[in-house]
Motif scaffolding. Structure first.
Motif, short mmCIF file in Angstrom:
data_model
loop_
_atom_site.label_atom_id
_atom_site.label_comp_id
_atom_site.label_asym_id
_atom_site.label_seq_id
_atom_site.Cartn_x
_atom_site.Cartn_y
_atom_site.Cartn_z
N ASP A 54 1.55 2.69 -8.89
CA ASP A 54 0.83 3.89 -9.25
C ASP A 54 -0.02 3.81 -10.64
O ASP A 54 -1.21 4.43 -10.66
N GLN A 55 0.57 3.18 -11.58
CA GLN A 55 0.17 3.13 -12.82
C GLN A 55 -1.21 2.00 -12.85
O GLN A 55 -2.32 2.46 -13.29
N GLN A 57 -4.02 3.83 -10.74
CA GLN A 57 -4.68 4.67 -11.68
C GLN A 57 -5.92 4.15 -12.48
O GLN A 57 -7.04 4.71 -12.48
N ARG A 58 -5.20 2.89 -12.97
CA ARG A 58 -6.32 2.46 -13.84
C ARG A 58 -7.41 1.62 -13.16
O ARG A 58 -8.77 1.59 -13.24
N ARG A 110 -9.84 4.41 -11.80
CA ARG A 110 -10.83 4.84 -12.76
C ARG A 110 -11.69 3.72 -13.28
O ARG A 110 -12.99 4.01 -13.21
N LEU A 147 -2.40 5.92 -4.58
CA LEU A 147 -2.09 7.19 -5.19
C LEU A 147 -1.95 8.35 -4.31
O LEU A 147 -0.84 9.00 -4.38
N ALA A 206 0.12 11.12 -6.00
CA ALA A 206 -0.51 11.11 -7.52
C ALA A 206 -1.76 11.05 -7.46
O ALA A 206 -2.44 10.77 -8.38
N PRO A 242 -5.53 11.97 -8.15
CA PRO A 242 -6.20 13.17 -8.95
C PRO A 242 -7.14 13.87 -7.85
O PRO A 242 -7.83 13.37 -7.17
#
Length: 163
Positions: free
Chosen positions: A65-66, A69-70, A73, A91, A96, A98
């Motif tokens: 997930d990290q 996330q990057r 974005r 995600l 997770a 957004p």
């Protein structure tokens, strides 16, 4: 001479067998290495290299997930919709996602004509409430695009929603 070559070949095979776990570890670390390189590129302002690094790290660690996330974005910032959607799906599975990325998945469902998927995304948007003020008009568009439902009713049902 033939005997020496055979002995050397056996020694080489034995060395390969012994070293295999070390190679496996290097492969595992490569995802971390790719992610670290992407972060360095990102910090240096090299957006294209960062995007490639995050994409490669996501391939190497598809449920991280990290990394997702990057990747999400960076992909949104640079307009790589395929990577953004792939990262958003990771995600979403990890719970997770957004709130704003939910709109990306909604647009993907609309683009594919996946009306059931669009409806599910709208339900999730309503549940989160951050962008719930948008759902009446989006439900109207869903009714129009899918040719299933009453556009006016969808808009009227949302008239009691406040910002």
């Amino acid at each position: 001479m033939d005997r020496i070559i055979r002995t050397c070949s056996l020694a080489a095979i034995a060395a390969l067998l012994i070293a295999t776990p070390a190679w496996a570890k290097v492969e595992r670390e490569s995802a971390l290495s790719l992610y670290a390189q992407a972060r360095v590129a990102d910090a240096a302002g090299d957006d294209a290299r960062a995007l490639k690094g995050y994409a490669a790290a996501l391939v190497a660690e598809p449920e991280n997930d990290q990394v997702a996330q990057r990747a999400l974005r960076q992909a949104v910032r640079l307009g790589d919709k395929a990577l953004a959607v792939r990262a958003a799906r990771v995600l979403e599975r990890q719970k997770a996602l957004p709130a704003d990325a939910r709109l990306l998945l909604l647009s993907e469902a609309f683009a594919k004509g996946d009306w059931r998927g669009a409806e599910l995304q709208l339900d999730a948007i309503d549940e989160n409430s951050t962008f719930a003020f948008m759902t009446p008009s989006l439900r109207g568009w869903l009714a129009f695009a899918s040719r299933n439902g009453d556009v006016e009713l969808a808009l009227r049902d949302g008239s009691s929603s406040a910002f």
